[in-house]
Every structure is written in C-alpha cells, then in structure tokens.
Design an enzyme around this catalytic site. Structure first.
Site, mmCIF file in Angstrom:
data_model
loop_
_atom_site.group_PDB
_atom_site.id
_atom_site.type_symbol
_atom_site.label_atom_id
_atom_site.label_comp_id
_atom_site.label_asym_id
_atom_site.label_seq_id
_atom_site.Cartn_x
_atom_site.Cartn_y
_atom_site.Cartn_z
ATOM 1 N N ARG A 1 14.645 16.216 -1.357
ATOM 2 C CA ARG A 1 15.296 15.029 -0.761
ATOM 3 C C ARG A 1 14.545 14.489 0.450
ATOM 4 O O ARG A 1 15.109 13.800 1.284
ATOM 5 C CB ARG A 1 16.741 15.310 -0.379
ATOM 6 C CG ARG A 1 17.596 15.672 -1.575
ATOM 7 C CD ARG A 1 19.043 15.303 -1.361
ATOM 8 N NE ARG A 1 19.796 15.579 -2.547
ATOM 9 C CZ ARG A 1 20.415 16.738 -2.802
ATOM 10 N NH1 ARG A 1 20.340 17.705 -1.912
ATOM 11 N NH2 ARG A 1 21.074 16.896 -3.900
ATOM 12 N N LYS B 1 5.638 1.848 2.164
ATOM 13 C CA LYS B 1 5.908 1.553 0.750
ATOM 14 C C LYS B 1 5.234 2.628 -0.081
ATOM 15 O O LYS B 1 4.023 2.837 0.017
ATOM 16 C CB LYS B 1 5.341 0.190 0.363
ATOM 17 C CG LYS B 1 6.226 -0.976 0.764
ATOM 18 C CD LYS B 1 5.723 -2.268 0.152
ATOM 19 C CE LYS B 1 6.549 -3.445 0.587
ATOM 20 N NZ LYS B 1 5.990 -4.732 0.115
ATOM 21 N N GLU C 1 -8.169 -7.733 2.143
ATOM 22 C CA GLU C 1 -6.900 -7.526 2.875
ATOM 23 C C GLU C 1 -7.089 -7.749 4.376
ATOM 24 O O GLU C 1 -6.181 -8.201 5.058
ATOM 25 C CB GLU C 1 -6.349 -6.121 2.616
ATOM 26 C CG GLU C 1 -5.968 -5.824 1.172
ATOM 27 C CD GLU C 1 -4.588 -6.352 0.776
ATOM 28 O OE1 GLU C 1 -3.899 -6.977 1.606
ATOM 29 O OE2 GLU C 1 -4.204 -6.143 -0.399
ATOM 30 N N LYS D 1 -0.038 -5.483 10.837
ATOM 31 C CA LYS D 1 0.895 -4.951 9.837
ATOM 32 C C LYS D 1 2.060 -4.251 10.527
ATOM 33 O O LYS D 1 3.225 -4.427 10.140
ATOM 34 C CB LYS D 1 0.181 -3.999 8.874
ATOM 35 C CG LYS D 1 1.164 -3.416 7.870
ATOM 36 C CD LYS D 1 0.619 -3.164 6.521
ATOM 37 C CE LYS D 1 1.778 -2.842 5.563
ATOM 38 N NZ LYS D 1 1.347 -2.450 4.249
ATOM 39 N N GLU E 1 11.423 -5.420 3.876
ATOM 40 C CA GLU E 1 11.077 -6.708 3.269
ATOM 41 C C GLU E 1 12.290 -7.560 2.887
ATOM 42 O O GLU E 1 12.456 -7.977 1.751
ATOM 43 C CB GLU E 1 10.154 -6.505 2.053
ATOM 44 C CG GLU E 1 9.413 -7.797 1.688
ATOM 45 C CD GLU E 1 8.260 -7.583 0.711
ATOM 46 O OE1 GLU E 1 7.501 -6.616 0.889
ATOM 47 O OE2 GLU E 1 8.141 -8.395 -0.196
ATOM 48 N N ARG F 1 8.320 -9.659 6.142
ATOM 49 C CA ARG F 1 7.308 -8.746 5.582
ATOM 50 C C ARG F 1 6.593 -9.387 4.391
ATOM 51 O O ARG F 1 5.445 -9.059 4.097
ATOM 52 C CB ARG F 1 7.939 -7.408 5.187
ATOM 53 C CG ARG F 1 6.916 -6.406 4.681
ATOM 54 C CD ARG F 1 7.401 -4.979 4.696
ATOM 55 N NE ARG F 1 6.348 -4.097 4.199
ATOM 56 C CZ ARG F 1 6.339 -2.780 4.324
ATOM 57 N NH1 ARG F 1 7.338 -2.186 4.939
ATOM 58 N NH2 ARG F 1 5.358 -2.043 3.847
ATOM 59 N N ASN G 1 2.177 -10.660 1.781
ATOM 60 C CA ASN G 1 1.823 -10.941 0.390
ATOM 61 C C ASN G 1 1.074 -12.256 0.225
ATOM 62 O O ASN G 1 0.979 -12.781 -0.878
ATOM 63 C CB ASN G 1 3.084 -10.944 -0.482
ATOM 64 C CG ASN G 1 3.750 -9.592 -0.483
ATOM 65 O OD1 ASN G 1 3.070 -8.573 -0.539
ATOM 66 N ND2 ASN G 1 5.059 -9.572 -0.392
ATOM 67 N N HIS H 1 -0.896 -12.904 -2.878
ATOM 68 C CA HIS H 1 -0.546 -11.885 -3.864
ATOM 69 C C HIS H 1 0.155 -12.436 -5.104
ATOM 70 O O HIS H 1 0.124 -11.798 -6.152
ATOM 71 C CB HIS H 1 0.322 -10.789 -3.226
ATOM 72 C CG HIS H 1 -0.467 -9.820 -2.390
ATOM 73 N ND1 HIS H 1 -1.175 -10.204 -1.271
ATOM 74 C CD2 HIS H 1 -0.680 -8.485 -2.518
ATOM 75 C CE1 HIS H 1 -1.770 -9.130 -0.746
ATOM 76 N NE2 HIS H 1 -1.484 -8.086 -1.475
ATOM 77 N N HIS I 1 -1.362 -11.094 -8.401
ATOM 78 C CA HIS I 1 -0.676 -10.250 -9.382
ATOM 79 C C HIS I 1 -0.793 -10.834 -10.788
ATOM 80 O O HIS I 1 -0.938 -10.100 -11.769
ATOM 81 C CB HIS I 1 0.794 -10.059 -8.991
ATOM 82 C CG HIS I 1 0.950 -9.166 -7.787
ATOM 83 N ND1 HIS I 1 2.043 -9.214 -6.954
ATOM 84 C CD2 HIS I 1 0.126 -8.225 -7.267
ATOM 85 C CE1 HIS I 1 1.880 -8.321 -5.980
ATOM 86 N NE2 HIS I 1 0.737 -7.715 -6.151
ATOM 87 N N HIS J 1 -7.939 -5.134 -6.902
ATOM 88 C CA HIS J 1 -6.798 -5.743 -6.211
ATOM 89 C C HIS J 1 -7.248 -6.618 -5.026
ATOM 90 O O HIS J 1 -6.833 -7.775 -4.898
ATOM 91 C CB HIS J 1 -5.830 -4.662 -5.737
ATOM 92 C CG HIS J 1 -4.685 -5.194 -4.948
ATOM 93 N ND1 HIS J 1 -3.673 -5.943 -5.516
ATOM 94 C CD2 HIS J 1 -4.404 -5.144 -3.616
ATOM 95 C CE1 HIS J 1 -2.815 -6.311 -4.572
ATOM 96 N NE2 HIS J 1 -3.249 -5.835 -3.415
#
Ligand code: GLY
Length: 370
Positions: free
Chosen positions: A122, A144, A186, A228, A238, A242, A246, A249, A253, A267
């Site tokens: 956990r 993330k 990035e 960041k 987010e 946040r 992106n 992005h 994507h 990426h």
C-alpha cells in the site's frame, strides 16, 4: 556546480538535486531517508551496463547494500508483465514498508518503479535517479507513475511523489545525440510555455549545452525542474494549470499513436513538432504574432531537431485520421479536446475553445508539405 530544487508539497515535499557526480554520492544523499542500510534498485539492462556499478559503489561508500533487477530496455517494458515481475521481485526481496525503492533509468523505469512503489504494501517511498534528459526535466519530478495497457499509454497508474530525485548531469554524456535532443524537446517546452527569458537563453546557449557544456546543462535542467515544481505545487493532480506541461502533447500523442510508438518518432521529438504546431495554430487564431512560430521553428531547426510532419519517416494518416487520434487523448473532457495554445513565447494557456476546422486545416497543410 550542484543545484537543489525543493518541491514544496507539504508532507510529500522532496528535493531534486541536480549536478554532475550525484550517482557517486548517492549513498550519502539517500542515507538520511533509510530505516536500514539496504535499497532495492529497479533499472533496465542498458542503464545497468552503464551506471549500476557506479551506483553500487556510491551506496557502498555510505555502507548501504543494494539488490537490483534489470528489466529489458524500451517502452514495451512499461506494461503488466514487467510490472508484475518487478512487484513480485520486490516482495521476494522482502522490501518492507519503511524501505526505499530506487528507480535508476529513463522515463519507462521511473514510471514503472514509481507505480510499483505506490502499490507495494500500500505504498513505500522511492528515489528517482533519472538517467535521460527527458526523465531529469520531466518524468522523474511531479509524481505521475504508471504503465501502458492495450487501451493506451499511461492509463493505469497513481500519483506517488518520490522522496528524493538525484539528477546526475554527468550521465547525460552517455546518451545518443538523438536521445539527448529528444529530451531537449521537453526543455524548450518550458521556455515556450512560461519563461520567455529562458527561451532567449536557450537560443544562445543550447548549442553549447548539447555539445557538453556542464554549466549550461545544470542550468537548463535546474530551470526546467524549477518550472515543473512550481506548476506541480499549484496543481499536483492536474485539475487545472498542470495541463500547461502538456504544451505540444495533443499533437504529439496523435503522432506517436500514428507511428505505433516506434522509433520513427521519439516522445520528445513529437513534443517539439507539437510545440511548433501549437504555436502555428495560435498564430492562425490571431492569439500570437506570426513571428513566434517562425522563431520556435528556427530554434528547433538550429538544434538539428525534427520540426515538421515531413521530418517523420514513413506514412501518416490524413488530417481526419490524425484528428481522430487526438480525440482519443486522455485529456479529452466531456468530448471536448483541450489544447495548450499561446499568446506569445512564454505565455501558454489551456483552452477547449478551438474550432475543429482550424486544426484540420493546419494538419492538412502540414501533411501536404511532406
Ligand atoms: N509530464 C506532464 C506532467 O507531469 O504533468
């Protein structure tokens, strides 16, 4: 030369330490977090060959013992089979609730190890030692974590903040030029989304940084991580700003899906192309001047990066096909695509108010130029 960015998330707060040689000093830096002098390291086979012995020595210097598991390199590792293997290995190693899991590698290892740490007993703490530029400036910071499934990328995961990030900028010398530049996509994103002065600085200093200038590398990673951290502190999960991270992005994507997540398009390369498209779209919508997209493109070109759809080898779907892929993005809310657009360099904002025909027209022209 070392820098430290504090991510001020209350009881989940942590430091991101940045500079050359941090792997050699990992033991002394991790020791204050440990209940007993033992860590479990998850890495990949390529990174293990380059950096695992240095980490073992760095930990041993502070009397810390290490067990390690090296997974196969590549995006395909970031799925259920290797995740199950990693979690079961951590249990076999009797990693306890107060122990630390270390992620040594790029974004794939950081995301998978972070998610394993999030669910193990956990939740146990983990330390990120990112070895790619992309992981140092983006994926190792902000909590993330997750894996891919047959349904899409990063669809299963958890927010689980690391207890410490050690971004050793000396290891960037082991990256291929292509991987370094993909990570740079990035870095440039941070200037474009929120810091025009940083973008000005990159226009001048990034060639030296790509060439190996350590001072410039530390400064670029530190500024990126600071930006960041500022955004994550305001919006950890987010719900709002946040999403600025992106920038580029939504296009990226769709292009990654269209190229099968293969090495036709990395990426960070997709992020760079996506940023150029987002600025072009912003200019067409009258939000920023025409000079802004030209400046973005000129800088990416000067760095030898992919800028246009024409730079992606092989076939791509038509504009409608790409729009269809965008509509599957997990940032779609109530069926509305969310874009990050800009009122100028360093002035990005989130909007759902983008006419579909403008995006379609932009993609049609970009495809026609191939
Ligand atoms: N890479 C985007 C984020 O961390 O929110």
């Amino acid at each position: 030369m070392n820098e430290c960015v504090h991510v001020a998330l209350g009881e989940r707060a942590y430091d991101v330490q940045i500079g050359p040689g941090l792997i050699d000093e990992a033991g002394a830096r991790i020791a204050p977090l440990l209940a007993r002098p033992r860590v479990a390291v998850l890495t990949d086979e390529t990174v293990a060959g380059l950096h695992l012995e240095a980490l073992r020595a760095g930990l041993a210097a502070a009397g810390i013992e290490m067990v390690s598991l090296a997974l196969p390199p590549g995006e395909a590792t970031k799925g259920w089979p290797q995740f199950t293997r990693a979690v079961e290995w951590l249990l076999e190693q009797r990693v306890e609730r107060r122990d630390i899991v270390v992620a040594l590698g790029g974004g794939v290892i950081g995301d998978l190890a972070g998610f394993a740490a999030a669910v193990l007993r956990r939740g146990v703490r983990f330390v990120q030692i990112p070895t790619s530029l992309l992981a140092q400036v983006d994926s190792s910071v902000g909590g993330k974590t997750g894996i891919n499934t047959a349904q899409g990328k990063n669809l299963v995961g958890a927010f689980h903040q690391p207890a410490l990030v050690l971004a050793d900028t000396a290891v960037l010398a082991t990256l291929t030029p292509r991987d370094f530049l993909a990570g740079y996509g990035e870095v440039v994103k941070y200037g474009l989304l929120g810091d025009a002065e940083f973008f000005d600085w990159l226009e001048v200093e990034a060639p030296a940084m790509a060439g190996g200038d350590m001072g410039a590398r530390v400064r670029a990673v530190t500024r990126s991580v600071q930006m960041k951290a500022d955004i994550v502190v305001c919006d950890e999960t987010e719900q709002g700003d946040r999403a600025l991270l992106n920038l580029g992005h939504t296009f990226c994507h769709a292009l990654e899906a269209a190229t099968g997540y293969s090495d036709r398009l990395l990426h960070g390369e997709g992020v760079a192309i996506g940023c150029a498209l987002a600025f072009e779209l912003s200019s067409r919508l009258g939000l920023c001047s025409q000079e802004d997209p030209s400046r973005v493109r000129a800088h990416l070109r000067a760095m030898g990066m992919k800028v246009d759809l024409a730079d992606i080898p092989g076939d791509l779907p038509d504009a409608a096909g790409l729009l269809g892929l965008m509509a599957q993005d997990k940032k779609v809310v109530d069926g509305q695509l969310r874009f990050i657009l800009a009122r100028g360099i360093g002035q990005a904002f989130v909007t759902s108010d983008v006419p579909g025909h403008a995006v379609h027209g932009l993609l049609e022209e970009a495809l026609a130029a191939r």
